[in-house]
Scaffold this motif. Sequence first.
Motif, PDB file in Angstrom:
ATOM      1  N   MET A   6       0.813  -1.159  -0.188  1.00  0.00           N
ATOM      2  CA  MET A   6      -0.087  -0.073   0.045  1.00  0.00           C
ATOM      3  C   MET A   6       0.680   1.272   0.180  1.00  0.00           C
ATOM      4  N   LEU A   7       0.635   2.261  -0.987  1.00  0.00           N
ATOM      5  CA  LEU A   7       1.590   3.220  -1.267  1.00  0.00           C
ATOM      6  C   LEU A   7       0.645   4.588  -0.638  1.00  0.00           C
ATOM      7  N   ASP A   8       1.497   5.635  -0.040  1.00  0.00           N
ATOM      8  CA  ASP A   8       0.798   6.773   0.478  1.00  0.00           C
ATOM      9  C   ASP A   8       1.172   7.765  -0.485  1.00  0.00           C
ATOM     10  N   GLY A   9       1.758   7.669  -1.481  1.00  0.00           N
ATOM     11  CA  GLY A   9       2.204   8.663  -2.492  1.00  0.00           C
ATOM     12  C   GLY A   9       2.755   8.232  -3.940  1.00  0.00           C
ATOM     13  N   ASP A  10       3.558   8.673  -4.340  1.00  0.00           N
ATOM     14  CA  ASP A  10       4.199   8.227  -5.764  1.00  0.00           C
ATOM     15  C   ASP A  10       5.344   7.015  -5.617  1.00  0.00           C
ATOM     16  N   ARG A  11       6.002   7.052  -4.652  1.00  0.00           N
ATOM     17  CA  ARG A  11       7.285   6.352  -4.473  1.00  0.00           C
ATOM     18  C   ARG A  11       7.304   5.003  -3.985  1.00  0.00           C
ATOM     19  N   VAL A  12       7.968   3.968  -4.609  1.00  0.00           N
ATOM     20  CA  VAL A  12       8.099   2.531  -4.021  1.00  0.00           C
ATOM     21  C   VAL A  12       9.516   2.536  -3.551  1.00  0.00           C
ATOM     22  N   ASP A  13       9.806   2.205  -2.150  1.00  0.00           N
ATOM     23  CA  ASP A  13      11.037   2.008  -1.518  1.00  0.00           C
ATOM     24  C   ASP A  13      11.239   0.536  -1.280  1.00  0.00           C
ATOM     25  N   LEU A  14      12.332   0.137  -2.088  1.00  0.00           N
ATOM     26  CA  LEU A  14      12.449  -1.464  -1.791  1.00  0.00           C
ATOM     27  C   LEU A  14      13.949  -1.645  -1.563  1.00  0.00           C
ATOM     28  N   SER A  15      14.322  -2.706  -0.637  1.00  0.00           N
ATOM     29  CA  SER A  15      15.334  -3.281  -0.670  1.00  0.00           C
ATOM     30  C   SER A  15      15.239  -4.749  -1.015  1.00  0.00           C
ATOM     31  N   PHE A  16      16.318  -5.399  -1.439  1.00  0.00           N
ATOM     32  CA  PHE A  16      16.102  -7.013  -2.217  1.00  0.00           C
ATOM     33  C   PHE A  16      17.441  -7.476  -1.999  1.00  0.00           C
ATOM     34  N   TRP A  17      17.403  -8.764  -2.378  1.00  0.00           N
ATOM     35  CA  TRP A  17      18.395  -9.741  -2.390  1.00  0.00           C
ATOM     36  C   TRP A  17      19.010 -10.085  -3.858  1.00  0.00           C
ATOM     37  N   ARG A  18      19.965 -10.378  -4.080  1.00  0.00           N
ATOM     38  CA  ARG A  18      20.200 -10.672  -5.522  1.00  0.00           C
ATOM     39  C   ARG A  18      20.017 -12.112  -5.793  1.00  0.00           C
ATOM     40  N   PRO A  19      19.726 -12.518  -6.858  1.00  0.00           N
ATOM     41  CA  PRO A  19      19.360 -13.810  -7.368  1.00  0.00           C
ATOM     42  C   PRO A  19      20.685 -14.885  -7.113  1.00  0.00           C
ATOM     43  N   GLN A  20      20.472 -15.978  -7.076  1.00  0.00           N
ATOM     44  CA  GLN A  20      21.602 -17.234  -7.062  1.00  0.00           C
ATOM     45  C   GLN A  20      21.590 -17.722  -8.416  1.00  0.00           C
ATOM     46  N   ARG A  21      22.952 -18.004  -8.700  1.00  0.00           N
ATOM     47  CA  ARG A  21      22.979 -18.901  -9.908  1.00  0.00           C
ATOM     48  C   ARG A  21      23.638 -20.280  -9.346  1.00  0.00           C
ATOM     49  N   ALA A  22      23.625 -21.214 -10.290  1.00  0.00           N
ATOM     50  CA  ALA A  22      24.342 -22.545  -9.843  1.00  0.00           C
ATOM     51  C   ALA A  22      25.684 -22.592  -9.844  1.00  0.00           C
ATOM     52  N   ALA A  23      26.563 -23.137  -8.798  1.00  0.00           N
ATOM     53  CA  ALA A  23      27.719 -22.944  -9.110  1.00  0.00           C
ATOM     54  C   ALA A  23      28.482 -23.661 -10.112  1.00  0.00           C
ATOM     55  N   LEU A  24      29.724 -23.057 -10.766  1.00  0.00           N
ATOM     56  CA  LEU A  24      30.392 -23.813 -11.946  1.00  0.00           C
ATOM     57  C   LEU A  24      31.038 -24.777 -10.936  1.00  0.00           C
ATOM     58  N   PRO A  25      31.868 -25.739 -12.112  1.00  0.00           N
ATOM     59  CA  PRO A  25      32.806 -26.492 -11.582  1.00  0.00           C
ATOM     60  C   PRO A  25      33.940 -25.477 -10.821  1.00  0.00           C
ATOM     61  N   GLY A  26      34.448 -26.190  -9.707  1.00  0.00           N
ATOM     62  CA  GLY A  26      35.277 -25.624  -9.029  1.00  0.00           C
ATOM     63  C   GLY A  26      34.686 -24.634  -7.834  1.00  0.00           C
ATOM     64  N   GLU A  27      33.655 -24.180  -7.625  1.00  0.00           N
ATOM     65  CA  GLU A  27      32.986 -23.463  -7.052  1.00  0.00           C
ATOM     66  C   GLU A  27      32.362 -23.919  -5.908  1.00  0.00           C
ATOM     67  N   ASP A  28      32.082 -23.667  -4.730  1.00  0.00           N
ATOM     68  CA  ASP A  28      31.457 -24.196  -3.626  1.00  0.00           C
ATOM     69  C   ASP A  28      29.931 -23.689  -3.447  1.00  0.00           C
ATOM     70  N   GLY A  29      28.797 -24.360  -3.699  1.00  0.00           N
ATOM     71  CA  GLY A  29      27.570 -23.730  -3.347  1.00  0.00           C
ATOM     72  C   GLY A  29      26.981 -22.746  -4.317  1.00  0.00           C
ATOM     73  N   LEU A  30      25.963 -22.156  -3.814  1.00  0.00           N
ATOM     74  CA  LEU A  30      25.252 -21.310  -4.772  1.00  0.00           C
ATOM     75  C   LEU A  30      26.019 -19.817  -4.656  1.00  0.00           C
ATOM     76  N   ARG A  31      25.938 -18.906  -5.591  1.00  0.00           N
ATOM     77  CA  ARG A  31      26.555 -17.862  -5.686  1.00  0.00           C
ATOM     78  C   ARG A  31      25.570 -16.729  -5.768  1.00  0.00           C
ATOM     79  N   ASP A  32      25.633 -15.669  -4.904  1.00  0.00           N
ATOM     80  CA  ASP A  32      24.862 -14.347  -5.358  1.00  0.00           C
ATOM     81  C   ASP A  32      25.649 -13.864  -6.572  1.00  0.00           C
ATOM     82  N   MET A  33      24.503 -13.621  -7.539  1.00  0.00           N
ATOM     83  CA  MET A  33      25.015 -13.147  -8.930  1.00  0.00           C
ATOM     84  C   MET A  33      25.381 -11.736  -8.711  1.00  0.00           C
TER      85      MET A  33
END
Length: 655
Positions: free
Chosen positions: A386-413
């Motif tokens: 629900m907005l009280d004016g014109d502006r939308v204020d967001l914070s968000f997390w980056r998506p993750q990609r699959a690990a490439l060979p040699g990497e450990d676990g997911l990676r924030d892209m």
Amino acid sequence: MIARRHLLALLTAASLLAAAPAHASSPAVTGTVAGAGGWTLVLLRTSGQSSTVRLAANGAFRLPLGRGARGATLQLLKPGGRYFGPVVLGRAGRGRVLTALSGRAGALGRIRLGAGYATAKAPKGAVSRAGAARADADGKPVGAGRLGLVAVKGAHSRARTAGAGGAGTDPDADGIPSALDADDDGNGKVDAVDSGSRSAGAGLFSEAYTLMSNSLNANAAGVDAGAIDRFVHDFLVLNFFLDGHQAKGATINSIDVDCLGLPYCRAGAGTGIVSSSNNSLADRVDRPWTSIDADGDKLPDVPLMPGVMHGQDAWAIAIRPRVTTAQIAPGDTFQLHFRTDRGDVVEPTALTLYFVTTPAVATAQGQKIAYPATDATLGNRSNPIMLDGDRVDLSFWRPQRAALPGEDGLRDMGHLHYGMTPHVEGGSNEEFGCGAGAYSSLSATLRPGDATHDSFFNSLMPLQDTSDDAAPSRDRTLGFTLDLGSCLRSHGIDPTGKLVSLPLMATDEPRPGGMDRAVQMLWVCFPGCSVPQQQAGPQQQQQGAPQQGGGPQPGGGLPDLAVRDLAASGSGGSCTLTWAVENRGTAAAMLSRTTVHTSGGDQEISLDSVAPGEARGQQATVPVPCADLLVQVTADGPNAIVEYAEDNNSAQSTF
């Protein structure tokens, strides 16, 4: 998941002709790869053209060289079609190894497998000493076992200078040819987000769209392997998009894909189906990809799509692999067969990146978003911000990609582009962006992005993250303020009282046919708007009610499918529809089909089993603009399952 986009070097007319059939007298390389029975050996020419041979049960092979073999390299693929690594032919001294053939026949003898590479003791006459690759003390190329994602000192500038080379060259000298190298200029950055790179994965990109209630992000809530597998199975789409430049003037009759054993498209047993998309012909949607085989060669086709590329023809198809991470991974390799009037051109392409989650809003208007998300989570259509004016204020997390060979676990892209493309319910659905000027209060690593060659993309995705890839962390959020009201008014839309869908979109670098993208859909409500109400099914009706012992379950123990959150977004003259099918009943709904009726044609979309209380996101693309488009989506359109109620199966809207 994103997107891998190899532009190939100029080919001479003679090189377009396929190599002559193999005969015993044809110049060839021979040998035995110990312990690699059933693997595939690829002869990759510097031009990017290739030929393959399946190793015998004892690993023996004979691979004819054909034309253009000088400088070619040998690459190994595992039986399932996944890239293993290069064959090292000899040592060059001073921390370098030889990987290129001279173009002359030779017996390579017994070849031994290492960690992501193999070694042979090739005769000198069969080996070229040009273009030696960097290696460690054991003779392992520095890019081996890592899909080439490695920073190579001094390689970046040399790779830029050598940028005109073909997809079979190795400009950063890491031992991995560009066609298969996730970082072909050796700067330590995945090519998909490196604007100056050619990148592996020619003509192949991935995407994942989810509603807020289907969201998955490693920073938003703890995720396990099962959650990732379900997300990849349900939401990952691969797009093949080929403009035909590989033929260099020859007439392309058809394009086939040899999946080399990959489980989602191997002959006769592939799990992949054609996905509804602007990149797919409507009459092919939901069919097994392996059944799309016009020439009967047992290789799935990439059909011709008239006018799909800014009015120009291209060969394209969108595929839902419908597999888990055990069956799809960076390094999956395809052989593209271009059937032309001058003969066959065969070139490899590889999957080097795909998203396994989407971006996820952490806070909206200062309110924390609760995860795991449900239908009641703030940001859903039934509970908009629900907005009280014109502006939308967001914070968000980056998506993750699959690990490439040699990497450990997911990676924030890192290094992704971000933007939002608003759509007002009940209004025109022409896709538009707000431009960099509408965004303010950018977080530390967000900035207006550098202009790309695509001005429309620049307006849609005006921000870019300057952070590198990293391990997932809840503390690493991005954020901005979007002056949504001013953006809408600048496009002639009065936002007063409007319900607006806002896809939070993350993409890598644009290229012909699209880009890798991950999207979380959310809704906002301007002052005075009406919040959509959900109908209650038997599951909602029974919550809080006293249980009756010994009698039938509420609703007779039946499923009750309902369509909700129908939304649309336009792009390039087509309209992408998204919605969720929710089971409001008290029993699981078995496999069913959702029907989509529009003036752009009718489609049926398969739907996996839906548990009570579960909602599954779906999407379809129709080849007409969204403006004034009448859409009706019906769960269990063929009426094949018995439900508690049928009156809530459909949703209809004019966009």
